[in-house]
Design an enzyme around this catalytic site. Sequence first.
Site, short mmCIF file in Angstrom:
data_model
loop_
_atom_site.label_atom_id
_atom_site.label_comp_id
_atom_site.label_asym_id
_atom_site.label_seq_id
_atom_site.Cartn_x
_atom_site.Cartn_y
_atom_site.Cartn_z
N LYS A 54 0.92 -1.30 0.11
CA LYS A 54 -0.03 0.13 -0.12
C LYS A 54 0.72 1.00 0.03
O LYS A 54 0.56 2.15 -0.72
CB LYS A 54 -0.94 0.05 1.27
CG LYS A 54 -2.02 -1.05 1.12
CD LYS A 54 -2.84 -1.37 2.18
CE LYS A 54 -3.91 -2.53 2.23
NZ LYS A 54 -4.39 -2.64 3.45
N GLN A 98 -4.39 -0.82 9.70
CA GLN A 98 -4.37 -2.24 8.98
C GLN A 98 -5.12 -3.15 10.08
O GLN A 98 -4.61 -3.07 11.33
CB GLN A 98 -3.00 -2.58 8.72
CG GLN A 98 -2.91 -4.00 8.10
CD GLN A 98 -3.56 -4.08 6.74
OE1 GLN A 98 -3.44 -3.06 5.96
NE2 GLN A 98 -4.10 -5.12 6.50
N ASP A 121 -10.84 3.47 3.99
CA ASP A 121 -11.26 1.91 4.07
C ASP A 121 -12.82 2.05 4.16
O ASP A 121 -13.27 1.04 3.74
CB ASP A 121 -10.77 1.43 5.56
CG ASP A 121 -9.68 0.34 5.01
OD1 ASP A 121 -9.82 -0.08 3.91
OD2 ASP A 121 -8.94 -0.03 6.14
#
Length: 290
Positions: A54, A98, A121
Site C-alpha cells: 500500500k 491495518q 477504508d
Amino acid sequence: MTARILDGKAISERLTIEVRRAVDARCAAGKAAPGLAVVLVGEHAASQIYVRNKRRMTEAAGMRSFAVDLAADATEEALLRTIDRLNGDASVHGILVQLPLPKQIRSERVIEGIDWRKDVDGFHPYNVGRLVLKLPTLRPCTPYGCMRLLAETGEDLVGKHAVVIGQSNIVGRPMALELLMARCTVTICHSATRDLPGIVRRADIVVAAVGKANFVQGDWIAEGAIVIDVGINRNADGSLSGDVDFASARERAGWITPVPGGVGPMTIATLLANTLRAAELQDAQPRGSP
Ligand code: NAD
C-alpha cells in the site's frame, strides 16, 4: 465453456494511472498532493506485506505516504492518540489502520476515532450508513474493487441473482450493499446457511469471501456465471489460493478472477482512488463541518 479471465492486475494498473493523472492535475492546479497514512500495529506477517504494498503504490500514484508503526503491545489509548494527531494533520487526507489489530485494542473504537472524511477504508459507521442509504461517499475498497471488475465484463447487472458467500464487515456485507445498489437480487450466505451448493447453482454472479482455500467447487457454478474470488489463502508451500477451486470453476464460469492477480490488486487501486476522493472531500468540507 472456459471462462474469460478478469485480469485484476491489468485493470488495477489502468485505474492507478487514472488516479495518477488526477493527482498530477490537482498538484498542477496548486493543491496539495493527497497524503495517505497507513498505520500498522505489531508485526503480523501478512499485514506487513499488505502495508508495504500500500505504501509503495501510494508513492507510485504521486501521493504522499506516511508510515506510522506502533509496537505490538501498544495500548488502545496510544493508538487513539495517534489517530487524533493524524485527524488534525492537514497533509494527511486518508488514514488506514491495518486490520487485524492486537487483541488489547478494540477495532470498532479505532475505526470510530477516524475522521470520516479521512476513512479511506470506508469502515466508519458514517460511511457504512451512507452506503446503506444508497448515498455512498468513501466505499469499502475490496467490494468497490469487485464492482469495478464486474463493470469490466460489460454485462448488464440489473436483475441478476448475485450470491455473496461471507458476511464480514470488510467484504461480505458491503459487497451485498454494492450489488443491491447495482440492482442485483442479492443472497448473502454465511456459515449457518443451508444448502450452499444449491444456492450458488442459482447464481448469475458469485462472490466468494470465506477464507477457505478452494472451498467453492466447480460443479456449484452455473454455466456462464461471473465468479469473483476474494479469498487469499496461503498454502503450506507458500503459494496462494482463492476460495474458489479455480481449475474446475473456470470450466463452467463465463468470467472468473484468478488468485493472485484478481481482486487483491483492485483493492489497492481502489484505496488510491478513495484517497484522492478523500482529499477532494476535504477541499470542499474542511474538518469540523458537518
Ligand atoms: P471473515 O473470516 O471475517 O469472514 C468469513 C465469512 O465466511 C464469515 O461471514 C463466515 O460466516 C463465512 N463462512 C465461513 N465458513 C463458511 C461456510 N462453511 N459456508 C458459508 N460461509 C462460511 O473473512 P473476511 O475478512 O471477509 O475475508 C474473507 C477472505 O477474503 C479471506 O481469505 C481474506 O484473506 C480475503 N480478503 C481478501 C481481500 C483482497 O483484497 N483480495 C481483502 C479482504 C479479505
